[in-house]
Design an enzyme around this catalytic site. Structure first.
Site, short mmCIF file in Angstrom:
data_model
loop_
_atom_site.label_atom_id
_atom_site.label_comp_id
_atom_site.label_asym_id
_atom_site.label_seq_id
_atom_site.Cartn_x
_atom_site.Cartn_y
_atom_site.Cartn_z
CE LYS A 1 88.34 28.95 30.08
NZ LYS A 1 88.89 28.03 28.86
CG ASP B 1 90.43 20.31 29.57
OD1 ASP B 1 91.11 20.20 29.56
OD2 ASP B 1 89.57 21.27 29.14
CG ASP C 1 94.68 34.40 39.73
OD1 ASP C 1 95.23 34.99 40.61
OD2 ASP C 1 93.46 34.25 39.26
CE LYS D 1 94.22 19.50 25.89
NZ LYS D 1 93.66 20.33 27.18
CG ASP D 2 94.92 22.35 21.79
OD1 ASP D 2 95.54 23.26 22.27
OD2 ASP D 2 94.06 21.82 22.35
C1 LIG Z 1 93.90 24.35 32.20
C2 LIG Z 1 94.74 23.40 33.38
C3 LIG Z 1 95.54 22.52 33.16
N1 LIG Z 1 96.37 21.99 34.03
C4 LIG Z 1 97.33 20.97 33.65
C5 LIG Z 1 97.03 20.00 32.89
C6 LIG Z 1 98.17 19.51 31.93
O1 LIG Z 1 98.98 18.59 32.68
C7 LIG Z 1 98.84 20.89 31.88
C8 LIG Z 1 98.66 21.63 30.56
O2 LIG Z 1 97.32 21.69 30.30
P1 LIG Z 1 96.70 22.24 28.90
O3 LIG Z 1 97.45 21.37 27.85
O4 LIG Z 1 95.18 21.84 28.84
O5 LIG Z 1 97.01 23.67 28.98
P2 LIG Z 1 96.47 24.77 27.69
O6 LIG Z 1 96.59 24.18 26.36
O7 LIG Z 1 97.38 26.07 28.03
O8 LIG Z 1 94.88 25.01 27.99
C9 LIG Z 1 94.42 26.09 28.47
O9 LIG Z 1 94.21 27.06 27.26
C10 LIG Z 1 93.42 27.15 26.89
C11 LIG Z 1 93.36 28.72 26.00
C12 LIG Z 1 92.16 27.59 27.88
O10 LIG Z 1 91.20 28.60 27.75
C13 LIG Z 1 92.17 26.83 29.02
O11 LIG Z 1 92.06 27.61 30.22
C14 LIG Z 1 93.01 25.71 29.27
O12 LIG Z 1 92.23 24.67 28.45
O13 LIG Z 1 98.34 21.81 32.87
C15 LIG Z 1 96.01 22.27 35.45
O14 LIG Z 1 96.71 21.37 36.31
N2 LIG Z 1 95.01 23.06 35.60
C16 LIG Z 1 94.33 23.81 34.75
O15 LIG Z 1 93.27 24.64 35.06
#
Ligand SMILES: Cc1cn([C@H]2C[C@H](O)[C@@H](COP(=O)(O)OP(=O)(O)O[C@H]3O[C@H](C)C(=O)[C@H](O)[C@H]3O)O2)c(=O)[nH]c1=O
Length: 189
Positions: free
Chosen positions: A78, A149, A53, A175-176
């Protein structure tokens, strides 16, 4: 009059991407719902093993998270829902042999409407927040795999996604802000 189904399933124009609406039982206090039930999912022909989750909180309206996907062997299905606030949830078809390759669906998910979006493997996923203090909760079928990723630019000109930002610049992660274009991505699906 037939009772409302315990789980209402609506297909979209992208094969495999479906909108779920679990039944809410309202009373004088508010409502109750079984927000996730594997038996109801199987009855709907959705037999997936969700093993993790995830939850993300976005403080500001106009935040965009995405477009993201994990490549095989860590590709994820998802199941996305909103616990507080509202999002425009987007799935983009990355399956090269699909007749809808490169097309997307966008669905408003909110704490109020109780809708959920199933985004299968082979799709990129992202959302924009339509309210402040938005809490998104989603189940995935594979663990986080940083090496798998990957992303695509949310504002890619070929994808033509309207994030509902009203012309405002979105709040993005670093990143984005530097994801590759759709045309430059060799989809593994
Ligand atoms: C996705 C994920 C991230 N992390 C850590 C890695 C980074 O240090 C931090 C933030 O990650 P991120 O910037 O990738 O989070 P989002 O931008 O919300 O990314 C998500 O948002 C979009 C909408 C998605 O569909 C994906 O599930 C996922 O990529 O959480 C984790 O430890 N576990 C995880 O499963």
């Amino acid at each position: 009059m037939s009772a409302q189904p315990l789980l209402d399933v609506t297909r979209t124009e992208l094969e495999g991407v479906v909108i779920l609406k679990p039944r809410r039982f309202g009373d004088g206090r508010g409502w109750f719902t079984e927000s996730f039930n594997t038996a109801r999912m199987r009855e709907a022909g959705i037999d997936l093993d969700f093993i993790q989750d995830n939850q993300s909180f976005s403080a500001d309206k106009g935040t965009v998270r995405g477009l993201h996907y994990q490549t095989p062997p860590a590709a994820q299905d998802k199941l996305v829902r909103v616990l507080a606030g509202a999002i425009l949830d987007v799935a983009v078809d990355l399956r090269r042999a699909s007749p809808t390759y490169g097309r997307h669906v966008s669905v408003e998910l909110s704490a109020e409407n109780g809708l959920q979006l199933l985004v299968p493997k082979g799709f990129a996923h992202g959302f924009s927040t339509l309210t402040p203090d938005t809490m998104v909760f989603y189940k995935v079928t594979a663990p986080y795999a940083p090496d798998c990723d990957k992303g695509i630019a949310f504002d890619d000109p070929d994808l033509k996604i309207d994030w509902g930002l009203g012309g405002e610049t979105p709040i993005l992660s670093d990143k984005d802000g530097r994801q590759p274009s759709f045309a430059s991505v060799e989809s593994p699906f």
